[in-house]
Write a protein that holds these residues in place. Structure first.
Motif, PDB file in Angstrom:
ATOM      1  N   PHE A 271       0.839  -1.194   0.000  1.00  0.00           N
ATOM      2  CA  PHE A 271       0.000   0.000   0.000  1.00  0.00           C
ATOM      3  C   PHE A 271       0.886   1.261   0.000  1.00  0.00           C
ATOM      4  CE2 PHE A 271      -2.526  -3.432   1.608  1.00  0.00           C
ATOM      5  CZ  PHE A 271      -3.805  -3.207   1.113  1.00  0.00           C
ATOM      6  N   VAL A 272       2.027   1.155  -0.619  1.00  0.00           N
ATOM      7  CA  VAL A 272       2.990   2.243  -0.699  1.00  0.00           C
ATOM      8  C   VAL A 272       2.596   3.176  -1.844  1.00  0.00           C
ATOM      9  CG1 VAL A 272       5.407   2.836  -1.123  1.00  0.00           C
ATOM     10  CG2 VAL A 272       4.821   0.826   0.257  1.00  0.00           C
ATOM     11  N   GLY A 273       2.628   4.485  -1.580  1.00  0.00           N
ATOM     12  CA  GLY A 273       2.297   5.454  -2.612  1.00  0.00           C
ATOM     13  C   GLY A 273       3.361   5.546  -3.680  1.00  0.00           C
ATOM     14  N   GLU A 274       2.999   6.130  -4.822  1.00  0.00           N
ATOM     15  CA  GLU A 274       3.919   6.197  -5.956  1.00  0.00           C
ATOM     16  C   GLU A 274       5.156   7.029  -5.638  1.00  0.00           C
ATOM     17  OE1 GLU A 274       5.634   5.114  -9.138  1.00  0.00           O
ATOM     18  OE2 GLU A 274       3.566   4.427  -8.856  1.00  0.00           O
ATOM     19  N   GLN A 297      -1.887  -2.055  -3.876  1.00  0.00           N
ATOM     20  CA  GLN A 297      -3.268  -2.249  -3.481  1.00  0.00           C
ATOM     21  C   GLN A 297      -3.899  -0.912  -3.072  1.00  0.00           C
ATOM     22  OE1 GLN A 297      -4.524  -5.556  -3.730  1.00  0.00           O
ATOM     23  NE2 GLN A 297      -2.482  -5.760  -4.657  1.00  0.00           N
ATOM     24  N   VAL A 298      -5.205  -0.869  -3.143  1.00  0.00           N
ATOM     25  CA  VAL A 298      -5.965   0.310  -2.733  1.00  0.00           C
ATOM     26  C   VAL A 298      -6.757  -0.047  -1.487  1.00  0.00           C
ATOM     27  CG1 VAL A 298      -7.747   1.963  -3.377  1.00  0.00           C
ATOM     28  CG2 VAL A 298      -6.138   1.114  -5.107  1.00  0.00           C
ATOM     29  N   PRO A 299      -6.622   0.731  -0.407  1.00  0.00           N
ATOM     30  CA  PRO A 299      -7.393   0.414   0.807  1.00  0.00           C
ATOM     31  C   PRO A 299      -8.893   0.394   0.519  1.00  0.00           C
ATOM     32  CG  PRO A 299      -5.729   2.080   1.265  1.00  0.00           C
ATOM     33  CD  PRO A 299      -5.766   1.904  -0.224  1.00  0.00           C
ATOM     34  N   ARG A 300      -9.585  -0.463   1.199  1.00  0.00           N
ATOM     35  CA  ARG A 300     -11.033  -0.544   1.079  1.00  0.00           C
ATOM     36  C   ARG A 300     -11.679   0.225   2.228  1.00  0.00           C
ATOM     37  NH1 ARG A 300     -11.079  -7.104   0.041  1.00  0.00           N
ATOM     38  NH2 ARG A 300     -10.048  -7.051  -2.011  1.00  0.00           N
ATOM     39  N   TYR A 309      -5.407  -5.003   3.675  1.00  0.00           N
ATOM     40  CA  TYR A 309      -5.564  -6.444   3.725  1.00  0.00           C
ATOM     41  C   TYR A 309      -4.309  -7.148   3.228  1.00  0.00           C
ATOM     42  CZ  TYR A 309      -6.856  -4.835  -0.892  1.00  0.00           C
ATOM     43  OH  TYR A 309      -6.863  -4.170  -2.094  1.00  0.00           O
ATOM     44  N   VAL A 310      -4.053  -8.330   3.755  1.00  0.00           N
ATOM     45  CA  VAL A 310      -2.929  -9.145   3.313  1.00  0.00           C
ATOM     46  C   VAL A 310      -3.335  -9.972   2.100  1.00  0.00           C
ATOM     47  CG1 VAL A 310      -2.030  -9.233   5.669  1.00  0.00           C
ATOM     48  CG2 VAL A 310      -3.505 -11.095   4.834  1.00  0.00           C
TER      49      VAL A 310
END
Length: 314
Positions: A271-274, A297-300, A309-310
């Motif tokens: 979930f690391v930003g660009e 991944q994008v947080p839900r 999520y893993v």
């Protein structure tokens, strides 16, 4: 992530599933990793599959063994399967690799697999070089010393903390690869960062060259601990993949000890930003370190909160 395919290779050998009796010819015993699967054997009880294997294959030459689904119609513990293997241990002098529970999602969810104490496997097979285990329920391990083990892999959506602590207390002087899929608390993954301290110290595993601390909902905290861990200096590759790593964990890695001695840093499923991903690549790329930042991944949304999520849980 859902397991959709069985192992196709193991311990450098092609995996061959033992067919039903009468389907010949079979490969030479030492040329393949033998896979035993109740479903592929006509839904026979595992003791009958095991007996057929012992009668049809020269076990003295078997180098690698893979246990697939061991139940016919309802899930049962792996313990009775291990008892059969351990009772015949002397008949497998060449066995160097064992994988327990090569099971895909359509056969059984990883969190439903009921395992057992795997310590006797290491005790009865002192020449074993590779052990892989999938699942976490009922899994246990006691600290042991094993002179030959080179690769140890636990795949789980919830790895018990007791197992993590036992791994850290083992003496494994030949161990080169260690992978722990830690999972989430909801599925039994109750290991803490403190439980990892003996592993991160590196003293028990002087030959370790690859470390995977993966699939964790504590991935940021693990990254912060790894950033100052002595074990990193001896590694060629490090995986903190499959978990909930964010910019905070990536920042800790950048501010910690140099990671430019690594050939590869695997952070896939993150979930690391660009912008932070670019900083990681800029810091490590010029030194020749391959950084895998695939699978962002994008947080839900969960009500008013974000949920990370893993890759593997249920």
């Amino acid at each position: 992530m859902i397991f959709t395919e069985h192992l196709d290779t193991f311990h450098g050998l092609p995996v061959f599933t033992l067919p039903e009796t009468g389907e010949e010819p079979l490969p030479a015993a030492g040329d393949v990793a033998w896979r035993l699967d109740c479903f592929e054997a006509g839904e026979l009880p595992f003791p009958e599959v095991w007996q057929s294997f012992r009668e049809r294959v020269n076990s003295a030459d078997v180098r690698a063994l893979v246990i697939g689904p061991w139940w016919e119609d309802e899930y049962i513990e792996l313990g009775p399967v291990l008892e059969l293997l351990l009772a015949d241990a002397e008949g497998f002098p060449a066995l160097r690799a064992l994988f327990l529970a090569d099971v895909v999602g359509e056969e059984c969810e990883i969190s439903w697999l009921e395992l057992a104490d795997v310590t006797p496997v290491l005790e009865r097979f002192p020449l074993l070089e590779e052990l892989g285990v999938r699942g976490g329920a009922l899994l246990s391990l006691r600290p042991v010393r094993h002179e030959s083990l080179r690769a140890l892999r636990f795949e789980s959506g919830g790895l018990p903390g007791q197992v993590v602590r036992a791994v850290g207390a083992c003496e494994l002087p030949a161990l080169e690869r260690l992978e722990l899929w830690l999972g989430v608390a909801a599925y039994g993954g109750d290991a803490t960062v403190a439980d990892l301290a003996p592993i991160l110290a590196g003293g028990a595993f002087p030959a370790l060259r690859h470390l995977g601390l993966q699939d964790s909902e504590l991935q940021d905290e693990i990254a912060a601990a790894v950033a100052s861990a002595p074990v990193v200096a001896q590694l060629e590759s490090l995986s903190l993949s499959m978990g909930t790593l964010t910019d905070a964990g990536a920042e800790a890695l950048l501010n910690g000890q140099p990671l430019t001695g690594l050939r590869r840093l695997d952070l896939h499923h993150h979930f690391v930003g660009e912008a932070m991903a670019d900083r990681l690549r800029a810091a490590l790329g010029p030194a020749g370190t391959e950084v895998d930042l695939s699978g962002r991944q994008v947080p839900r949304q969960w009500g008013d909160e974000e949920w990370r999520y893993v890759a593997v849980s249920e």
